[in-house]
Write an enzyme that holds these catalytic residues in place. Structure first.
Site, short mmCIF file in Angstrom:
data_model
loop_
_atom_site.label_atom_id
_atom_site.label_comp_id
_atom_site.label_asym_id
_atom_site.label_seq_id
_atom_site.Cartn_x
_atom_site.Cartn_y
_atom_site.Cartn_z
N TRP A 127 1.87 -8.46 -17.20
CA TRP A 127 1.73 -7.66 -15.99
C TRP A 127 2.66 -6.47 -16.16
CZ3 TRP A 127 -1.59 -7.58 -12.04
CH2 TRP A 127 -1.34 -6.62 -11.06
N ASN A 166 1.09 -17.59 -13.26
CA ASN A 166 1.83 -16.32 -13.21
C ASN A 166 3.31 -16.66 -13.12
OD1 ASN A 166 -0.72 -15.24 -13.00
ND2 ASN A 166 -0.46 -14.40 -10.95
N ARG A 212 -7.42 -8.62 -17.96
CA ARG A 212 -7.61 -9.24 -16.65
C ARG A 212 -7.55 -8.15 -15.57
NH1 ARG A 212 -3.40 -12.27 -12.89
NH2 ARG A 212 -4.86 -12.80 -11.24
N GLU A 223 -0.03 -13.79 -15.83
CA GLU A 223 0.88 -12.67 -15.50
C GLU A 223 2.28 -13.04 -15.94
OE1 GLU A 223 1.10 -11.10 -11.49
OE2 GLU A 223 -1.06 -11.32 -11.25
N GLU A 279 3.14 -1.07 -6.61
CA GLU A 279 3.77 -2.39 -6.60
C GLU A 279 4.01 -2.83 -5.14
OE1 GLU A 279 4.14 -4.88 -8.39
OE2 GLU A 279 5.77 -5.94 -7.40
N TRP A 280 2.90 -2.98 -4.42
CA TRP A 280 2.92 -3.49 -3.04
C TRP A 280 4.01 -2.81 -2.21
CZ3 TRP A 280 -1.73 -5.01 -3.02
CH2 TRP A 280 -2.27 -5.69 -4.10
N ASN A 292 -5.92 -14.81 -6.47
CA ASN A 292 -4.62 -14.59 -7.09
C ASN A 292 -3.50 -15.01 -6.15
OD1 ASN A 292 -2.92 -13.26 -9.26
ND2 ASN A 292 -2.16 -12.22 -7.42
N GLU A 293 -2.63 -15.87 -6.65
CA GLU A 293 -1.38 -16.24 -5.98
C GLU A 293 -1.55 -16.54 -4.49
OE1 GLU A 293 1.70 -13.43 -6.92
OE2 GLU A 293 1.59 -13.88 -9.05
N TYR A 312 7.33 -15.26 -13.35
CA TYR A 312 8.27 -14.13 -13.38
C TYR A 312 9.73 -14.55 -13.49
CZ TYR A 312 4.47 -10.93 -12.43
OH TYR A 312 3.31 -10.19 -12.53
N HIS A 344 -7.61 -10.41 -5.16
CA HIS A 344 -6.18 -10.20 -5.44
C HIS A 344 -5.57 -9.46 -4.24
CE1 HIS A 344 -3.07 -9.66 -8.86
NE2 HIS A 344 -2.48 -9.21 -7.75
N GLN A 403 -4.04 -2.05 -6.70
CA GLN A 403 -2.85 -1.47 -7.32
C GLN A 403 -3.17 -0.33 -8.28
OE1 GLN A 403 -1.31 -5.70 -8.13
NE2 GLN A 403 0.58 -4.55 -7.89
C1 BGC Z 1 1.19 -10.14 -8.32
C2 BGC Z 1 1.06 -8.72 -8.74
C3 BGC Z 1 2.42 -8.03 -8.63
C4 BGC Z 1 3.37 -8.72 -9.56
C5 BGC Z 1 4.77 -8.13 -9.61
C6 BGC Z 1 2.43 -10.83 -8.78
O1 BGC Z 1 2.97 -11.55 -7.72
O2 BGC Z 1 0.04 -10.88 -8.66
O3 BGC Z 1 0.09 -8.11 -7.95
O4 BGC Z 1 2.35 -6.67 -8.85
O5 BGC Z 1 3.51 -10.07 -9.16
O6 BGC Z 1 5.39 -8.21 -8.39
#
Ligand code: BGC
Length: 497
Positions: free
Chosen positions: A444, A331, A99, A400, A451-452, A188-189, A333, A144, A41
């Site tokens: 994060w 992580n 990180r 995150e 962003e993917w 990661n995830e 969100y 990751h 990223q």
């Molecule tokens: C991921 C990150 C991603 C972030 C926000 C996480 O799922 O580890 O790589 O950018 O979320 O979408």
């Protein structure tokens, strides 16, 4: 589970809850204040100095509108050549921890230790050495999302051979960087990598294998993680004294109708099919959650499959997987409301097996850069308590957490800082009221980055990056200035307005 001698949670005093205001509280001494990034990223330099291709190089180069405007991480934030600029940002924030992830194919271009790319080793040594020279502790993620393409060509995470390949790579990293790195994340995830990469095909490697791909990939990720943890434990722990974990993402799940037993059970299943899928085997008993096993087996039977689509661990594997994390890396969100839903889709999938539908409460604000990111700070507190109660009160790092803005993103992101502030309040409640052993918090992300599938349209950075300018300048958002203030106070204190 190895214990961390530096943790001093026993001497935290409980606040008098009735008149306690998190705005006035301090975080525990030695709380880790961090920000996080990932190699693909931010680094760019996708083929520089002998780096091999990863599945994300292939995925983005194939085009096909799977990524916003067919953007790529070829250049990204240019951190491969602009590391000193990133370091300035880290110092400006006053981070105690940073990180970042290693690009497997920058170190081992074909994914195997047959050929080591010294330039890649030099780059990461430079990053680690300069962090340490500035008093910043590195937390290093081995993997990751950016699997070396050569390994994907041999079956990737769906092939059991990956377990050995990952273990060799992990051992190489421990041997090469382990005298300086004491906090490791293996993968990661795994949930996101497995479901989006091998079932829905929305992320690299873009495999659509409904109902089986994600389970198989996750199965091998869990075994690979466990193998790497054991290698660390047996070969490196004694001399290096570090800690190893795996970063697990999770929503918090609330029943859609709190009075409905079916919705309550569905919310539990949502947790089982997300966090517990990985945390139960790794932190508890070496095996998948019972509800996950029974649901997938029942739905598989209904679909006429000869056996459950969820692979099984052998008894020996269960023994090997159980207890392979030295701390809990979370992580977080968002939070979802969950409604019971049977026979959701004709096609098998993780979400159909779960028999639960997720709904976003329309009253929750949504981060402007990500339609999926409903802002629910209190969900984090409940999730932390759930982890404490379910997984034997582990030491937890939030590795995150963040809120995106859509592009163009204003430098004055007052609203976004408010989300962070409310989140930090919930964290303080988790620490002082719920007595969760929370050891650190990583935003994060340090920088706006790739962003993917959203490319550069979704901005999670504490620092704005101008991707139109070849110098890729980094400029702090207001959130960066506020975060620096919180770090230096080790508490929220009053906002400077
Ligand atoms: C991921 C990150 C991603 C972030 C926000 C996480 O799922 O580890 O790589 O950018 O979320 O979408």
């Amino acid at each position: 589970m190895a214990s961390d001698p530096s943790v001093t949670f026993t001497n935290l005093s409980s606040p008098a809850v009735c008149n306690w205001n998190p705005e006035d509280a301090s975080f525990p001494e030695e709380f880790a204040w961090g920000a996080a990034t990932a190699a693909y990223q931010i680094e760019g330099g996708w083929d520089a100095d002998g780096k091999g291709p990863s599945i994300w190089d292939t995925f983005t180069h194939q085009g096909g509108d799977r990524v916003f405007k067919n953007q790529t991480g070829d250049v990204a934030c240019g951190s491969y050549t602009l590391w000193e600029e990133d370091l300035k940002c880290i110092k400006q924030l006053g981070l105690t921890h940073y990180r970042f992830s290693l690009s497997w194919s920058r170190l081992l271009p074909d994914g195997t230790t047959g050929f080591i790319n010294q330039k890649g080793v030099d780059y990461y040594n430079k990053v680690i050495d300069s962090l340490l020279a500035n008093g910043v502790t590195p937390m290093v993620t081995l993997h990751h999302f950016d699997l070396p393409q050569n390994l994907e060509d041999q079956g990737g995470w769906r092939s059991e051979t990956i377990v050995k390949a990952f273990d060799s790579y992990a051992q190489f990293c421990f041997r090469t960087f382990g005298s300086k790195v004491k906090l490791w994340i293996t993968i990661n995830e795994p949930y996101v990598a497995a479901e989006l990469g091998y079932e829905k095909g929305l992320m690299a490697p873009g495999v659509t294998e409904p109902g089986t791909g994600a389970y198989l990939a996750a199965h091998n990720m869990i075994k690979a993680h466990a193998a790497a943890w054991h290698s660390y434990d047996k070969i490196f722990r004694k001399t290096q004294g570090g800690l190893v974990s795996i970063a697990l993402n999770s929503d918090w799940a609330e029943p859609f109708n709190p009075n409905s037993l079916a919705d309550q059970e569905a919310a539990k299943r949502h947790m089982a099919f997300c966090l517990d899928w990985f945390a139960t085997p790794i932190f508890l008993d070496g095996d998948y959650p019972a509800i996950m096993k029974s649901k997938i087996s029942a739905v598989s039977k209904r679909q006429g499959c000869p056996s459950s689509r969820l692979p099984e661990f052998t008894e020996k594997e269960k023994m090997m997987i159980k207890g392979t994390a030295d701390f809990f890396s979370l992580n977080y969100y968002t939070t979802r409301k969950i409604r019971h839903q049977e026979h959701m889709h004709n096609q098998p999938s993780v979400s159909a097996d779960k028999e639960a539908e997720q709904v976003t409460d329309p009253s929750w604000p949504v981060a402007t850069g990500s339609s999926w990111l409903a802002v629910v700070p209190w969900g984090l507190r409940l999730l932390l308590k759930y982890i404490k109660d379910t997984y034997n009160h582990p030491i937890i790092y939030i590795t995150e957490n963040g809120f995106s803005q859509s592009d163009p993103a204003p430098l004055d992101d007052t609203q976004r800082w408010e989300y962070f502030r409310l989140t930090l309040q919930e964290i303080l409640k988790a620490i002082y009221i719920d007595r969760v052993m929370l050891k650190g918090y990583f935003i994060w992300s340090l920088l706006d980055n790739f962003e993917w599938t959203c490319g550069y349209s979704s901005r999670f950075g504490l620092f704005h990056v101008d991707f139109e300018s070849s110098a890729l300048p980094r400029i702090p958002y207001k959130s960066a200035i506020e975060y620096a203030r919180v770090i230096s106070n080790n508490g929220l204190m009053k906002s400077c307005g």
